[in-house]
Design a protein around this motif. Structure first.
Motif, PDB file in Angstrom:
ATOM      1  N   GLY A 158      48.181  -1.320  34.158  1.00  0.00           N
ATOM      2  CA  GLY A 158      48.170  -1.517  35.645  1.00  0.00           C
ATOM      3  C   GLY A 158      47.740  -0.429  36.545  1.00  0.00           C
ATOM      4  O   GLY A 158      47.735  -0.362  37.769  1.00  0.00           O
ATOM      5  N   THR A 159      47.458   0.784  35.797  1.00  0.00           N
ATOM      6  CA  THR A 159      46.927   1.801  36.419  1.00  0.00           C
ATOM      7  C   THR A 159      45.558   2.039  35.914  1.00  0.00           C
ATOM      8  O   THR A 159      44.441   2.213  36.754  1.00  0.00           O
ATOM      9  CB  THR A 159      47.870   3.154  36.014  1.00  0.00           C
ATOM     10  N   ILE A 160      45.204   2.270  34.563  1.00  0.00           N
ATOM     11  CA  ILE A 160      43.843   2.439  34.205  1.00  0.00           C
ATOM     12  C   ILE A 160      43.279   1.173  33.941  1.00  0.00           C
ATOM     13  O   ILE A 160      42.140   0.793  34.276  1.00  0.00           O
ATOM     14  CB  ILE A 160      43.738   3.270  32.978  1.00  0.00           C
ATOM     15  N   VAL A 161      44.087   0.075  33.509  1.00  0.00           N
ATOM     16  CA  VAL A 161      43.416  -1.077  33.094  1.00  0.00           C
ATOM     17  C   VAL A 161      44.212  -2.055  33.596  1.00  0.00           C
ATOM     18  O   VAL A 161      45.457  -2.117  33.604  1.00  0.00           O
ATOM     19  CB  VAL A 161      43.635  -1.212  31.370  1.00  0.00           C
ATOM     20  N   THR A 162      43.655  -3.262  34.034  1.00  0.00           N
ATOM     21  CA  THR A 162      44.493  -4.210  34.851  1.00  0.00           C
ATOM     22  C   THR A 162      45.327  -4.905  33.909  1.00  0.00           C
ATOM     23  O   THR A 162      44.989  -5.125  32.503  1.00  0.00           O
ATOM     24  CB  THR A 162      43.257  -5.438  35.225  1.00  0.00           C
ATOM     25  N   GLU A 163      46.655  -5.365  34.261  1.00  0.00           N
ATOM     26  CA  GLU A 163      47.588  -5.500  33.240  1.00  0.00           C
ATOM     27  C   GLU A 163      47.732  -7.481  33.307  1.00  0.00           C
ATOM     28  O   GLU A 163      48.475  -7.968  33.831  1.00  0.00           O
ATOM     29  CB  GLU A 163      48.932  -5.522  34.114  1.00  0.00           C
ATOM     30  N   ASP A 164      46.301  -7.855  32.971  1.00  0.00           N
ATOM     31  CA  ASP A 164      46.335  -9.235  32.598  1.00  0.00           C
ATOM     32  C   ASP A 164      45.269  -9.325  31.393  1.00  0.00           C
ATOM     33  O   ASP A 164      44.794  -8.271  30.845  1.00  0.00           O
ATOM     34  CB  ASP A 164      45.635  -9.899  33.795  1.00  0.00           C
ATOM     35  N   GLU A 165      44.847 -10.641  30.969  1.00  0.00           N
ATOM     36  CA  GLU A 165      44.293 -10.837  29.749  1.00  0.00           C
ATOM     37  C   GLU A 165      42.891 -10.510  29.993  1.00  0.00           C
ATOM     38  O   GLU A 165      41.957 -10.060  29.035  1.00  0.00           O
ATOM     39  CB  GLU A 165      44.082 -12.348  29.439  1.00  0.00           C
ATOM     40  N   ARG A 166      42.262 -10.061  31.222  1.00  0.00           N
ATOM     41  CA  ARG A 166      41.018  -9.423  31.365  1.00  0.00           C
ATOM     42  C   ARG A 166      41.124  -7.990  30.818  1.00  0.00           C
ATOM     43  O   ARG A 166      39.826  -7.742  30.233  1.00  0.00           O
ATOM     44  CB  ARG A 166      40.445  -9.586  32.855  1.00  0.00           C
ATOM     45  N   ALA A 167      42.208  -7.257  30.987  1.00  0.00           N
ATOM     46  CA  ALA A 167      42.042  -5.920  30.448  1.00  0.00           C
ATOM     47  C   ALA A 167      40.891  -5.194  31.078  1.00  0.00           C
ATOM     48  O   ALA A 167      40.142  -4.411  30.412  1.00  0.00           O
ATOM     49  CB  ALA A 167      42.020  -5.816  29.204  1.00  0.00           C
ATOM     50  N   VAL A 168      40.551  -5.262  32.534  1.00  0.00           N
ATOM     51  CA  VAL A 168      39.314  -4.459  33.229  1.00  0.00           C
ATOM     52  C   VAL A 168      39.677  -3.180  33.587  1.00  0.00           C
ATOM     53  O   VAL A 168      40.853  -2.832  34.034  1.00  0.00           O
ATOM     54  CB  VAL A 168      39.017  -5.335  34.492  1.00  0.00           C
ATOM     55  N   ILE A 169      38.830  -2.149  33.312  1.00  0.00           N
ATOM     56  CA  ILE A 169      38.817  -0.813  33.779  1.00  0.00           C
ATOM     57  C   ILE A 169      37.814  -0.901  34.744  1.00  0.00           C
ATOM     58  O   ILE A 169      36.546  -0.859  34.367  1.00  0.00           O
ATOM     59  CB  ILE A 169      38.425   0.151  32.728  1.00  0.00           C
ATOM     60  N   PRO A 170      38.054  -0.670  36.089  1.00  0.00           N
ATOM     61  CA  PRO A 170      37.275  -0.506  37.026  1.00  0.00           C
ATOM     62  C   PRO A 170      35.990   0.268  37.088  1.00  0.00           C
ATOM     63  O   PRO A 170      36.393   1.451  36.631  1.00  0.00           O
ATOM     64  CB  PRO A 170      37.863  -0.509  38.430  1.00  0.00           C
ATOM     65  N   GLU A 171      34.857   0.156  37.242  1.00  0.00           N
ATOM     66  CA  GLU A 171      33.775   1.219  37.308  1.00  0.00           C
ATOM     67  C   GLU A 171      34.153   2.443  38.125  1.00  0.00           C
ATOM     68  O   GLU A 171      33.764   3.673  37.641  1.00  0.00           O
ATOM     69  CB  GLU A 171      32.522   0.701  37.706  1.00  0.00           C
ATOM     70  N   SER A 172      34.851   2.404  38.976  1.00  0.00           N
ATOM     71  CA  SER A 172      35.097   3.454  40.107  1.00  0.00           C
ATOM     72  C   SER A 172      36.105   4.359  39.362  1.00  0.00           C
ATOM     73  O   SER A 172      36.068   5.827  39.615  1.00  0.00           O
ATOM     74  CB  SER A 172      35.794   3.066  41.253  1.00  0.00           C
ATOM     75  N   THR A 173      37.067   3.599  38.412  1.00  0.00           N
ATOM     76  CA  THR A 173      37.874   4.492  37.645  1.00  0.00           C
ATOM     77  C   THR A 173      37.162   5.318  36.676  1.00  0.00           C
ATOM     78  O   THR A 173      37.485   6.488  36.567  1.00  0.00           O
ATOM     79  CB  THR A 173      38.783   3.647  36.804  1.00  0.00           C
ATOM     80  N   ARG A 174      36.266   4.854  35.925  1.00  0.00           N
ATOM     81  CA  ARG A 174      35.400   5.506  34.971  1.00  0.00           C
ATOM     82  C   ARG A 174      34.787   6.859  35.618  1.00  0.00           C
ATOM     83  O   ARG A 174      34.832   7.884  35.175  1.00  0.00           O
ATOM     84  CB  ARG A 174      34.447   4.710  34.251  1.00  0.00           C
ATOM     85  N   GLU A 175      34.070   6.586  36.604  1.00  0.00           N
ATOM     86  CA  GLU A 175      33.547   7.455  37.567  1.00  0.00           C
ATOM     87  C   GLU A 175      34.360   8.672  37.882  1.00  0.00           C
ATOM     88  O   GLU A 175      33.968   9.822  37.805  1.00  0.00           O
ATOM     89  CB  GLU A 175      32.499   6.957  38.576  1.00  0.00           C
ATOM     90  N   ALA A 176      35.526   8.237  38.252  1.00  0.00           N
ATOM     91  CA  ALA A 176      36.371   9.371  38.887  1.00  0.00           C
ATOM     92  C   ALA A 176      37.128  10.140  37.887  1.00  0.00           C
ATOM     93  O   ALA A 176      37.058  11.542  38.310  1.00  0.00           O
ATOM     94  CB  ALA A 176      37.642   8.454  39.710  1.00  0.00           C
ATOM     95  N   ILE A 177      37.244   9.370  36.807  1.00  0.00           N
ATOM     96  CA  ILE A 177      37.727  10.367  35.395  1.00  0.00           C
ATOM     97  C   ILE A 177      36.751  11.351  35.120  1.00  0.00           C
ATOM     98  O   ILE A 177      36.997  12.325  34.735  1.00  0.00           O
ATOM     99  CB  ILE A 177      38.442   9.414  34.768  1.00  0.00           C
ATOM    100  N   LYS A 178      35.458  10.908  35.076  1.00  0.00           N
ATOM    101  CA  LYS A 178      34.335  11.574  34.593  1.00  0.00           C
ATOM    102  C   LYS A 178      34.048  12.693  35.649  1.00  0.00           C
ATOM    103  O   LYS A 178      33.744  14.031  35.332  1.00  0.00           O
ATOM    104  CB  LYS A 178      33.233  10.712  34.507  1.00  0.00           C
TER     105      LYS A 178
END
Length: 262
Positions: free
Chosen positions: A11-31
């Motif tokens: 629910g913060t890094i990964v969507t809390e559903d069966e898709r388990a998506v990590i948004p690209e904007s999250t990846r870029e922000a952490i990087k």
């Protein structure tokens, strides 16, 4: 001076559903925040073995797992606390008396109790585990049975008065809603993990940030002066310094921008 950011996973890094998506904007922000010298840590209720490769590939400096029962930094394990064997057996027997449905979480795997009632929650968890390639064969009768923490679901036959009275003597009982409870040995939490890391790295508390989305994140959110709730997590809004946008609306990136961390 460098800052340090603690992230929940679901629910913060990964969507809390069966898709388990990590948004690209999250990846870029952490990087980006790591590129300018800030440290990033996972701080999760998940035990160590259940941090997925796609989360690890984001490049975190360390991991606080199992609500503070496991701490890793720079690839080295600093703390690994498993409940003593006799206590594990005692708790398994007690939970059968309480007629609740447990999942016992160890840093190396999960254990289940076939004598417990099958709930919709457990059924969903096991389906997700199987789909993720997680071994679900562990049972309380196994010789290597043990746990760092555990979760339970209640049902209409559960004796929750007995559960709260007895489990509350040695564990923090976290109500996750919907009859689902997370149980962590007293003296351990997401907050104690933060305290350990800040002391180790000599980073002042005012440079610490925490981002989460649920009630089990409260210890870490209340431990730091810069606390962030993901958009949509209304139940924790009263406890945080800042509310960002939802996870799929660039929530992580917007939070880090707000605090000048990217």
């Amino acid at each position: 001076m460098k800052s340090i950011i603690f992230f929940d996973i679901d629910g913060t890094i990964v969507t809390e559903d069966e898709r388990a998506v990590i948004p690209e904007s999250t990846r870029e922000a952490i990087k980006e925040t790591r590129k300018i010298g800030n440290l990033t840590f996972i701080n999760s209720g998940r035990t160590a073995f259940n941090i997925s490769p796609k989360v690890k590939e984001l490049g975190f400096d360390g991991y606080i797992c199992g609500c503070g029962t496991y701490i890793e930094y720079g690839g080295k394990v600093l703390l690994k606390r498993t409940v003593p064997k006799d206590e594990c057996i005692r708790i398994a027997k007690l939970l059968r008396e309480c007629r609740v449905t447990p999942v016992y979480e160890h840093s190396d795997g999960y254990f289940f109790d076939d004598k417990a009632t099958m709930t919709d929650g457990l059924r969903y968890f096991m389906e997700v585990f199987v789909d993720s390639g997680i071994d679900v064969s562990g049972r309380v009768e196994d010789d290597d049975f043990g746990f760092d923490k555990f979760v339970i679901w209640q049902n209409e036959n559960s004796d929750m008065e007995l559960f709260r009275r007895e489990i509350g003597k040695s564990y923090s009982i976290i109500d996750r809603g919907g009859g689902f409870y997370e149980n962590v040995p007293l003296g351990f939490s997401k907050a104690t993990g933060i305290e350990t890391i800040l002391k180790l790295l000599d980073i002042p508390m005012e440079r610490a940030y925490a981002i989460g989305d649920s009630m089990n994140d409260l210890p870490m959110l209340q431990a730091v002066p810069n606390s962030i709730a993901m958009g949509g997590a209304e139940n924790i809004y009263p406890y945080v310094s800042y509310i960002t946008t939802p996870i799929e609306e660039d929530g992580i990136a917007n939070a880090l921008k707000h605090y000048g961390l990217i």
